[in-house]
Design an enzyme around this catalytic site. Structure first.
Site, mmCIF file in Angstrom:
data_model
loop_
_atom_site.group_PDB
_atom_site.id
_atom_site.type_symbol
_atom_site.label_atom_id
_atom_site.label_comp_id
_atom_site.label_asym_id
_atom_site.label_seq_id
_atom_site.Cartn_x
_atom_site.Cartn_y
_atom_site.Cartn_z
ATOM 1 C CG LEU A 66 -19.349 -46.935 5.211
ATOM 2 C CD1 LEU A 66 -19.342 -46.828 3.874
ATOM 3 C CD2 LEU A 66 -20.669 -47.577 5.748
ATOM 4 C CB THR A 95 -9.483 -47.832 9.533
ATOM 5 O OG1 THR A 95 -9.484 -46.702 10.724
ATOM 6 C CG2 THR A 95 -8.129 -48.304 9.260
ATOM 7 C CE LYS A 170 -6.445 -46.274 12.384
ATOM 8 N NZ LYS A 170 -7.631 -45.797 13.617
ATOM 9 C CE LYS A 245 -10.710 -51.954 9.441
ATOM 10 N NZ LYS A 245 -11.841 -50.966 9.405
#
Ligand code: NAD
Length: 292
Positions: A66, A95, A170, A245
């Site tokens: 999502l 993420t 990440k 982002k």
């Protein structure tokens, strides 16, 4: 072994990932708010579900891909928890921010469900090709159950520690990437301005101490180094908007942990300028155009 898997979020990334689960013999029940995305998954062999609850009912595992933390938290708390069968495993591959990942995994545990955060490295081509790298946070038992499902969609599955540590890995990795790319662009732009040929600079620096992945695998200059998005007008590759982002998530996590991140913060500012200039869809190495 065929596993029955609910897949929620069949966009750019989830569409290819769900198709790879089907190819590996899993029974996939798919749901997305977008009819177009859902139809593509059905064409790839997934079964159409009319809601999250319908996709999740009776499934051994639930995979979500999502846009952001708010979608993940809403989907799990309002829809997945109440509909999942006891003992179902949850894998969130989106993420999202570390804090939300930890909160949702804790909420799942309170209801007796095992869950991992498993964000990916690799873009749409890797999602389609089944060559993603998964960075996984969660208990060892949850990781052991998640590993075969993730392996069906990727080339590497790495346990990064407890809940939220997949997201931590990440954002630390992408903050490093954002900063090394910015520094590499800066060095190439400066080399040219002081009369050093970019190819000569590449030949020297790519085997010297200034070498990094941003230089030798993803060189931001066209015609120098391997084929990269720079050779394609900065189309394709890893979009500025997605890098930004991830950098914003990194800044949020750094503030919460009181970590000092001056390089990451500088990189965030530069990619923000690119976005403001309407370059959000261009590859992130197009930063060199701003610095030149
Ligand atoms: P996307 O916007 O293409 O797909 C997200 C999908 O989720 C959409 O189809 C949307 O309709 C669906 N969705 C949203 N809310 C929903 C809900 N409540 N119920 C059901 N479906 C819902 O995004 P994407 O590019 O596939 O990225 C997904 C995630 O992967 C993001 O977190 C992104 O940061 C991450 N990611 C993307 C890339 C990339 O290259 N695109 C690379 C690595 C990681």
């Amino acid at each position: 072994m065929t596993t029955s898997i609910a897949f929620i979020g069949l966009g750019n990334m989830g569409g290819g990932m769900a198709a790879n689960l089907v190819k590996k013999g899993h029974a996939v029940r798919a749901f997305d708010l977008s009819e177009e995305a859902l139809a593509r998954a059905v064409t790839a062999g997934a079964t159409r579900a009319a809601s999250v609850a319908e996709a999740v009912a009776g499934a051994d595992a639930v995979v979500t891909m999502l846009p952001a933390g708010k979608h993940v938290e809403a989907v799990y708390t309002a829809e997945v928890f109440g509909a999942a069968k006891p003992g179902a495993l949850f894998l969130d591959c989106s993420t999202i921010d570390v804090a939300t990942a930890r909160r949702v995994i804790a909420a799942a545990a309170e209801r007796g469900f095992e869950m991992v955060d498993a964000p990916v490295s690799g873009g749409i081509a890797a999602a389609n090709g089944g060559t993603l790298t998964f960075m996984v946070g969660g208990e060892a038992t949850a990781f052991a159950r998640a590993e075969p499902i993730l392996s069906a969609m990727g080339k590497a599955v790495i346990h990064a520690g407890g809940a939220g540590n997949g997201q931590a890995a990440k954002i630390c990795n992408n903050m490093l990437l954002g900063a090394t790319m910015a520094a590499t662009c800066e060095a190439f732009a400066m080399a040219r301005k002081i009369g050093l040929d970019p190819q000569t600079f590449y030949d020297i620096s790519s085997i010297s101490s200034g070498q990094s992945w941003s230089m030798t695998s993803y060189c931001p200059l066209p015609g120098v180094g391997p084929q990269t998005p720079a050779d394609n007008g900065y189309e394709g590759g890893f979009a500025v908007a997605l890098m930004l982002k991830d950098l914003k998530l990194a800044m949020e996590a750094a503030a919460a942990a009181n970590a000092s991140v001056p390089m990451g913060s500088a990189a965030e500012g530069l990619y923000q300028i690119l976005l403001n200039r309407g370059q959000g869809g261009k590859d992130f190495s197009s930063l060199i155009q701003l610095l030149e």
